[in-house]
Design a protein around this motif. Structure first.
Motif, short mmCIF file in Angstrom:
data_model
loop_
_atom_site.label_atom_id
_atom_site.label_comp_id
_atom_site.label_asym_id
_atom_site.label_seq_id
_atom_site.Cartn_x
_atom_site.Cartn_y
_atom_site.Cartn_z
N TYR A 204 0.85 -1.18 0.00
CA TYR A 204 0.00 0.00 0.00
C TYR A 204 0.89 1.23 0.00
O TYR A 204 2.11 1.14 0.20
CB TYR A 204 -0.90 0.02 1.25
CG TYR A 204 -1.83 -1.18 1.35
CD1 TYR A 204 -3.14 -1.12 0.88
CD2 TYR A 204 -1.39 -2.38 1.91
CE1 TYR A 204 -3.98 -2.21 0.97
CE2 TYR A 204 -2.24 -3.48 2.00
CZ TYR A 204 -3.53 -3.39 1.53
OH TYR A 204 -4.36 -4.47 1.61
N PHE B 80 -4.19 0.78 -1.96
CA PHE B 80 -3.55 -0.38 -2.57
C PHE B 80 -2.63 0.06 -3.70
O PHE B 80 -2.99 0.92 -4.51
CB PHE B 80 -4.62 -1.33 -3.11
CG PHE B 80 -4.06 -2.44 -3.99
CD1 PHE B 80 -3.48 -3.56 -3.41
CD2 PHE B 80 -4.13 -2.35 -5.36
CE1 PHE B 80 -2.96 -4.57 -4.21
CE2 PHE B 80 -3.62 -3.36 -6.17
CZ PHE B 80 -3.03 -4.47 -5.59
N HIS C 281 -11.56 -9.06 -5.02
CA HIS C 281 -10.40 -8.30 -4.55
C HIS C 281 -10.19 -7.02 -5.35
O HIS C 281 -9.64 -6.04 -4.83
CB HIS C 281 -9.15 -9.17 -4.56
CG HIS C 281 -8.94 -9.94 -3.29
ND1 HIS C 281 -9.65 -11.09 -3.00
CD2 HIS C 281 -8.16 -9.69 -2.21
CE1 HIS C 281 -9.28 -11.53 -1.81
NE2 HIS C 281 -8.38 -10.70 -1.31
N SER C 282 -10.61 -7.01 -6.62
CA SER C 282 -10.54 -5.75 -7.36
C SER C 282 -11.49 -4.71 -6.78
O SER C 282 -11.15 -3.52 -6.69
CB SER C 282 -10.86 -5.99 -8.84
OG SER C 282 -9.78 -6.60 -9.50
N ASN D 90 -9.85 -3.32 -3.86
CA ASN D 90 -8.82 -2.34 -4.22
C ASN D 90 -9.44 -1.00 -4.57
O ASN D 90 -8.89 0.06 -4.25
CB ASN D 90 -8.00 -2.88 -5.40
CG ASN D 90 -7.22 -4.13 -5.03
OD1 ASN D 90 -7.04 -4.44 -3.86
ND2 ASN D 90 -6.76 -4.86 -6.03
N THR E 152 -10.33 0.84 -1.40
CA THR E 152 -9.22 1.47 -0.67
C THR E 152 -8.99 2.90 -1.12
O THR E 152 -8.32 3.67 -0.43
CB THR E 152 -7.89 0.68 -0.85
OG1 THR E 152 -7.43 0.79 -2.20
CG2 THR E 152 -8.05 -0.77 -0.45
N SER F 237 -11.19 -0.24 -9.72
CA SER F 237 -11.29 -1.70 -9.78
C SER F 237 -11.11 -2.24 -11.19
O SER F 237 -10.91 -3.45 -11.38
CB SER F 237 -12.63 -2.17 -9.22
OG SER F 237 -13.71 -1.73 -10.03
N GLU G 209 -5.67 -4.99 -13.01
CA GLU G 209 -6.56 -5.48 -11.96
C GLU G 209 -7.07 -6.90 -12.28
O GLU G 209 -7.30 -7.24 -13.44
CB GLU G 209 -7.76 -4.53 -11.78
CG GLU G 209 -7.48 -3.36 -10.88
CD GLU G 209 -7.23 -3.75 -9.43
OE1 GLU G 209 -7.65 -4.86 -9.03
OE2 GLU G 209 -6.62 -2.96 -8.71
#
Length: 357
Positions: A129, A135, A253-254, A257, A260, A325, A330
């Motif tokens: 990060y 991220f 998980h994208s 991200n 974040t 994302s 990604e």
């Protein structure tokens, strides 16, 4: 399909109550003379009473709160020149930092997780990060961790919110691996192992997650708590360890991200953001029924069912999530999702379908 690189496990792993007291015996034959312990303030306060007397000298370095490339450089510069083993004590970011430092310094690494929040102790990678918590990237290493020691009698005293987040992060293993592999007709054995493990993660957490949370709330090291801890830390890590790119991350998980990049979502845990990402991924797949099936479990685990629960529900927040994302590189692209508009529509579908629930 692409070839698979298998890194199924650390060099050594042990999980049982009180196992930290055995650590000196476990490493007595190693030529270690000086260790550097990398930790956080809270993690060290929790772990120190359980730590044994090491059979060599040790020093401690506290990390600054994020796993960044700059932090790796700082620890590399400040660790004693006589250090011949690194010991990471803490949550996922500390463990990722310790792995990265081990690679940078070419040293073996012992990892001691203090939270059941993710599989960072198991996986040969680090998520990086920036200093604001955004991220940046993740890096996979060719070297696996030397030793992982998991003590449920210590972990059960951690705040239960981390366990809930760990459960959210780990059920994603099944949904993300499934979407990447269901079209592969002839699956190699490592991939079969990864998929079996991912499904096992989902099933154990569905069946025993509630009991584990209750044990954590009472600080009781029960068999359910230990099984869930191993599911999150070990089995969760095995999915990517055996499945490689087919078992690590995809849509959920994208979305994490992207989240974040939303300031309001910064206080929320990795696993909470991933759990919401599962819902968006399923919407992208057109799996509305699977989303509904997850609702009771999410409610029982207090996992977020909407962006409002993540303080990220403004139109600007949604655009930010959709944009970041779907940036180049990604993992959502592995699903065949490439457009910002696709993610925006999926988010709105989740928000509209679950709003009244």
């Amino acid at each position: 399909m692409e070839s698979i690189n298998v890194q199924g496990s650390p060099n050594f792993y042990k999980c049982e109550p009180g196992v930290l007291k055995e650590l000196p015996e476990l490493i007595k034959d190693e030529p270690f003379k000086h260790g550097t312990i990398i930790h956080g303030k809270d993690s060290w306060a929790m772990a120190e009473p359980y730590m044994p007397e090491f059979p060599f000298s040790v020093e401690t370095i506290s990390y600054d709160g994020e796993c960044t490339h700059q932090e790796v450089d700082r620890i590399k510069e400040n660790a004693s020149a006589s250090t011949d083993v690194l010991i990471g004590v803490g949550g996922g970011k500390i463990l990722d930092l310790a792995k990265a430092c081990g690679v940078a310094l070419d040293l073996p690494v012992i990892l001691i997780p203090t939270l059941v929040s993710n599989c960072a102790a198991w996986t040969p990678l680090s998520v990086f990060y920036d200093d604001k918590g955004n991220f940046v990237e993740y890096t996979i290493y060719k070297r696996s961790t030397y030793m992982v020691i998991v003590d449920p009698s210590m972990l059960v005293h951690a705040p239960v919110e981390y366990l809930r987040a760990g459960i959210g992060d780990t059920i994603a293993k099944w949904y993300e691996a499934d979407v990447l592999t269901r079209q592969i007709e002839e699956k190699p054995v490592p991939l079969e192992i990864a998929l079996h493990t991912a499904k096992m993660c989902r099933d154990i957490l569905f069946q025993e997650g509630k009991d584990a949370v209750q044990a954590n709330e009472k600080a009781q090291s029960t068999s359910a708590f230990a099984r869930v801890a191993e599911t999150v830390i070990m089995a969760g890590g095995m999915v990517g360890g055996f499945g490689d790119g087919y078992g690590r991350i995809s849509g959920a998980h994208s979305i994490h991200n992207g989240l974040t990049k939303v300031p309001g979502a910064h206080p929320f845990f990795h696993g909470e953001k991933v759990a919401y990402g599962i819902l968006v991924q399923l919407a992208l797949e057109g799996e509305a029924e699977q989303i509904k099936q997850l609702v009771p479990f999410y409610k029982s685990m207090q996992l977020p069912l909407s962006l409002k629960e993540l303080d990220a529900d403004s139109p600007e927040d949604i655009e930010t999530i959709a944009y970041y994302s779907t940036r180049p590189g990604e993992s959502i692209h592995l699903m065949g999702i490439h457009e910002q508009s696709q993610v925006r529509e999926a988010i709105l579908a989740v928000e509209n379908s679950l709003a009244p629930l």
